[in-house]
Design an enzyme around this catalytic site. Structure first.
Site, PDB file in Angstrom:
ATOM      1  N   ASP A  73       0.943  -1.077   0.058  1.00  7.86           N
ATOM      2  CA  ASP A  73      -0.185  -0.039   0.129  1.00  7.86           C
ATOM      3  C   ASP A  73       0.897   1.193  -0.037  1.00  7.86           C
ATOM      4  OD1 ASP A  73       0.862   0.234   2.607  1.00  7.86           O
ATOM      5  OD2 ASP A  73      -1.057   0.406   3.509  1.00  7.86           O
ATOM      6  N   CYS A 119       3.197  -3.217   3.966  1.00  8.84           N
ATOM      7  CA  CYS A 119       2.400  -2.000   4.491  1.00  8.84           C
ATOM      8  C   CYS A 119       3.103  -1.314   5.650  1.00  8.84           C
ATOM      9  CB  CYS A 119       0.796  -2.521   4.786  1.00  8.84           C
ATOM     10  SG  CYS A 119       0.502  -3.660   6.143  1.00  8.84           S
ATOM     11  N   THR A 156       2.448  -1.416   9.082  1.00  5.04           N
ATOM     12  CA  THR A 156       2.869  -2.595  10.113  1.00  5.04           C
ATOM     13  C   THR A 156       3.031  -4.103   9.692  1.00  5.04           C
ATOM     14  OG1 THR A 156       0.391  -3.290  10.310  1.00  5.04           O
ATOM     15  CG2 THR A 156       1.133  -1.443  11.767  1.00  5.04           C
ATOM     16  N   HIS A 200      10.263 -23.431   9.480  1.00  7.89           N
ATOM     17  CA  HIS A 200       9.336 -24.169  10.241  1.00  7.89           C
ATOM     18  C   HIS A 200       7.884 -24.063   9.698  1.00  7.89           C
ATOM     19  CE1 HIS A 200      11.694 -24.126  14.400  1.00  7.89           C
ATOM     20  NE2 HIS A 200      12.462 -24.709  13.083  1.00  7.89           N
ATOM     21  N   HIS A 249       7.502 -30.536  11.315  1.00  8.02           N
ATOM     22  CA  HIS A 249       7.048 -29.406  10.701  1.00  8.02           C
ATOM     23  C   HIS A 249       5.880 -29.428   9.492  1.00  8.02           C
ATOM     24  CE1 HIS A 249       9.680 -27.297  13.443  1.00  8.02           C
ATOM     25  NE2 HIS A 249      10.575 -27.694  12.653  1.00  8.02           N
TER      26      HIS A 249
HETATM   27  C1  RB5 Z   1      -1.946   2.594   6.160  1.00 16.76           C
HETATM   28  O1  RB5 Z   1      -1.832   3.716   7.294  1.00 16.76           O
HETATM   29  C2  RB5 Z   1      -1.749   1.729   7.308  1.00 16.76           C
HETATM   30  O2  RB5 Z   1      -2.661   1.349   8.183  1.00 16.76           O
HETATM   31  C3  RB5 Z   1      -1.512   0.212   6.753  1.00 16.76           C
HETATM   32  O3  RB5 Z   1      -0.303   0.605   5.765  1.00 16.76           O
HETATM   33  C4  RB5 Z   1      -0.991  -0.889   7.512  1.00 16.76           C
HETATM   34  O4  RB5 Z   1      -0.322  -0.761   8.479  1.00 16.76           O
HETATM   35  C5  RB5 Z   1      -2.330  -1.770   7.927  1.00 16.76           C
HETATM   36  O5  RB5 Z   1      -2.199  -2.866   8.469  1.00 16.76           O
END
Ligand code: RB5
Length: 147
Positions: A11, A68, A70, A101, A136
């Site tokens: 993203d 993304c 996180t 694993h 595994h």
């Molecule tokens: C975008 O602001 C953020 O929410 C997205 O990149 C991600 O971290 C969502 O899981």
């Protein structure tokens, strides 16, 4: 690594990292297919991750890279597909264990929490580490057995 076809998607939070990853790894894979996004403009990560994960699910690509902010949103989306095992990685050892694993076939990276160098090291490790099988294998086979 040189024989692998790999799909990549992100993203807006992962856009810059994706572009750098492409520069670093494009020549290392047989194919690196970019499913977007293609700018830093705000987007909804499922719009890019569904097509990428679906392609991995169908065997059109051997592996995937999802990025993304996180790493969680892209992982959650990719793991909706039965043949996908997306692993959120933030340390090199986790990337290694995700292959050894869990036989992970998509590496999910948190662009806002790891450096570019850390991300590229994890990608290097992920794509050069084999699944150990053995004990595994039974565990991985059970992942998609819903109750
Ligand atoms: C975008 O602001 C953020 O929410 C997205 O990149 C991600 O971290 C969502 O899981």
């Amino acid at each position: 690594m040189e024989s692998l076809s790999v799909a990549i998607a992100c993203d807006h939070a992962g856009f810059e990292m994706k572009e750098e990853v492409k520069k670093a790894f494009e020549s290392r894979f047989f194919e690196l297919k970019d499913f977007g996004t293609f700018s830093s403009e705000s987007v909804d990560y499922p719009d890019m991750i569904h097509p990428m994960a679906s392609a991995v699910n169908e065997g059109r690509y051997d592996f995937g890279i999802a990025i993304c902010g996180t790493g969680n949103g892209v992982s959650m989306t990719a793991n909706k597909y039965i043949n996908v095992r997306a692993a959120l990685c933030w340390k090199d050892e986790i990337a290694k264990l995700a292959r050894q694993h869990n036989d992970a076939n998509i590496i999910s990276l948190p662009a806002r929490f790891v450096s570019q160098a850390e991300a590229e090291q994890m990608i290097e490790t992920f794509f050069t580490t084999d699944f150990e099988g053995g004990r595994h294998l039974a565990r991985v086979s059970k992942i998609s057995q819903l109750l």
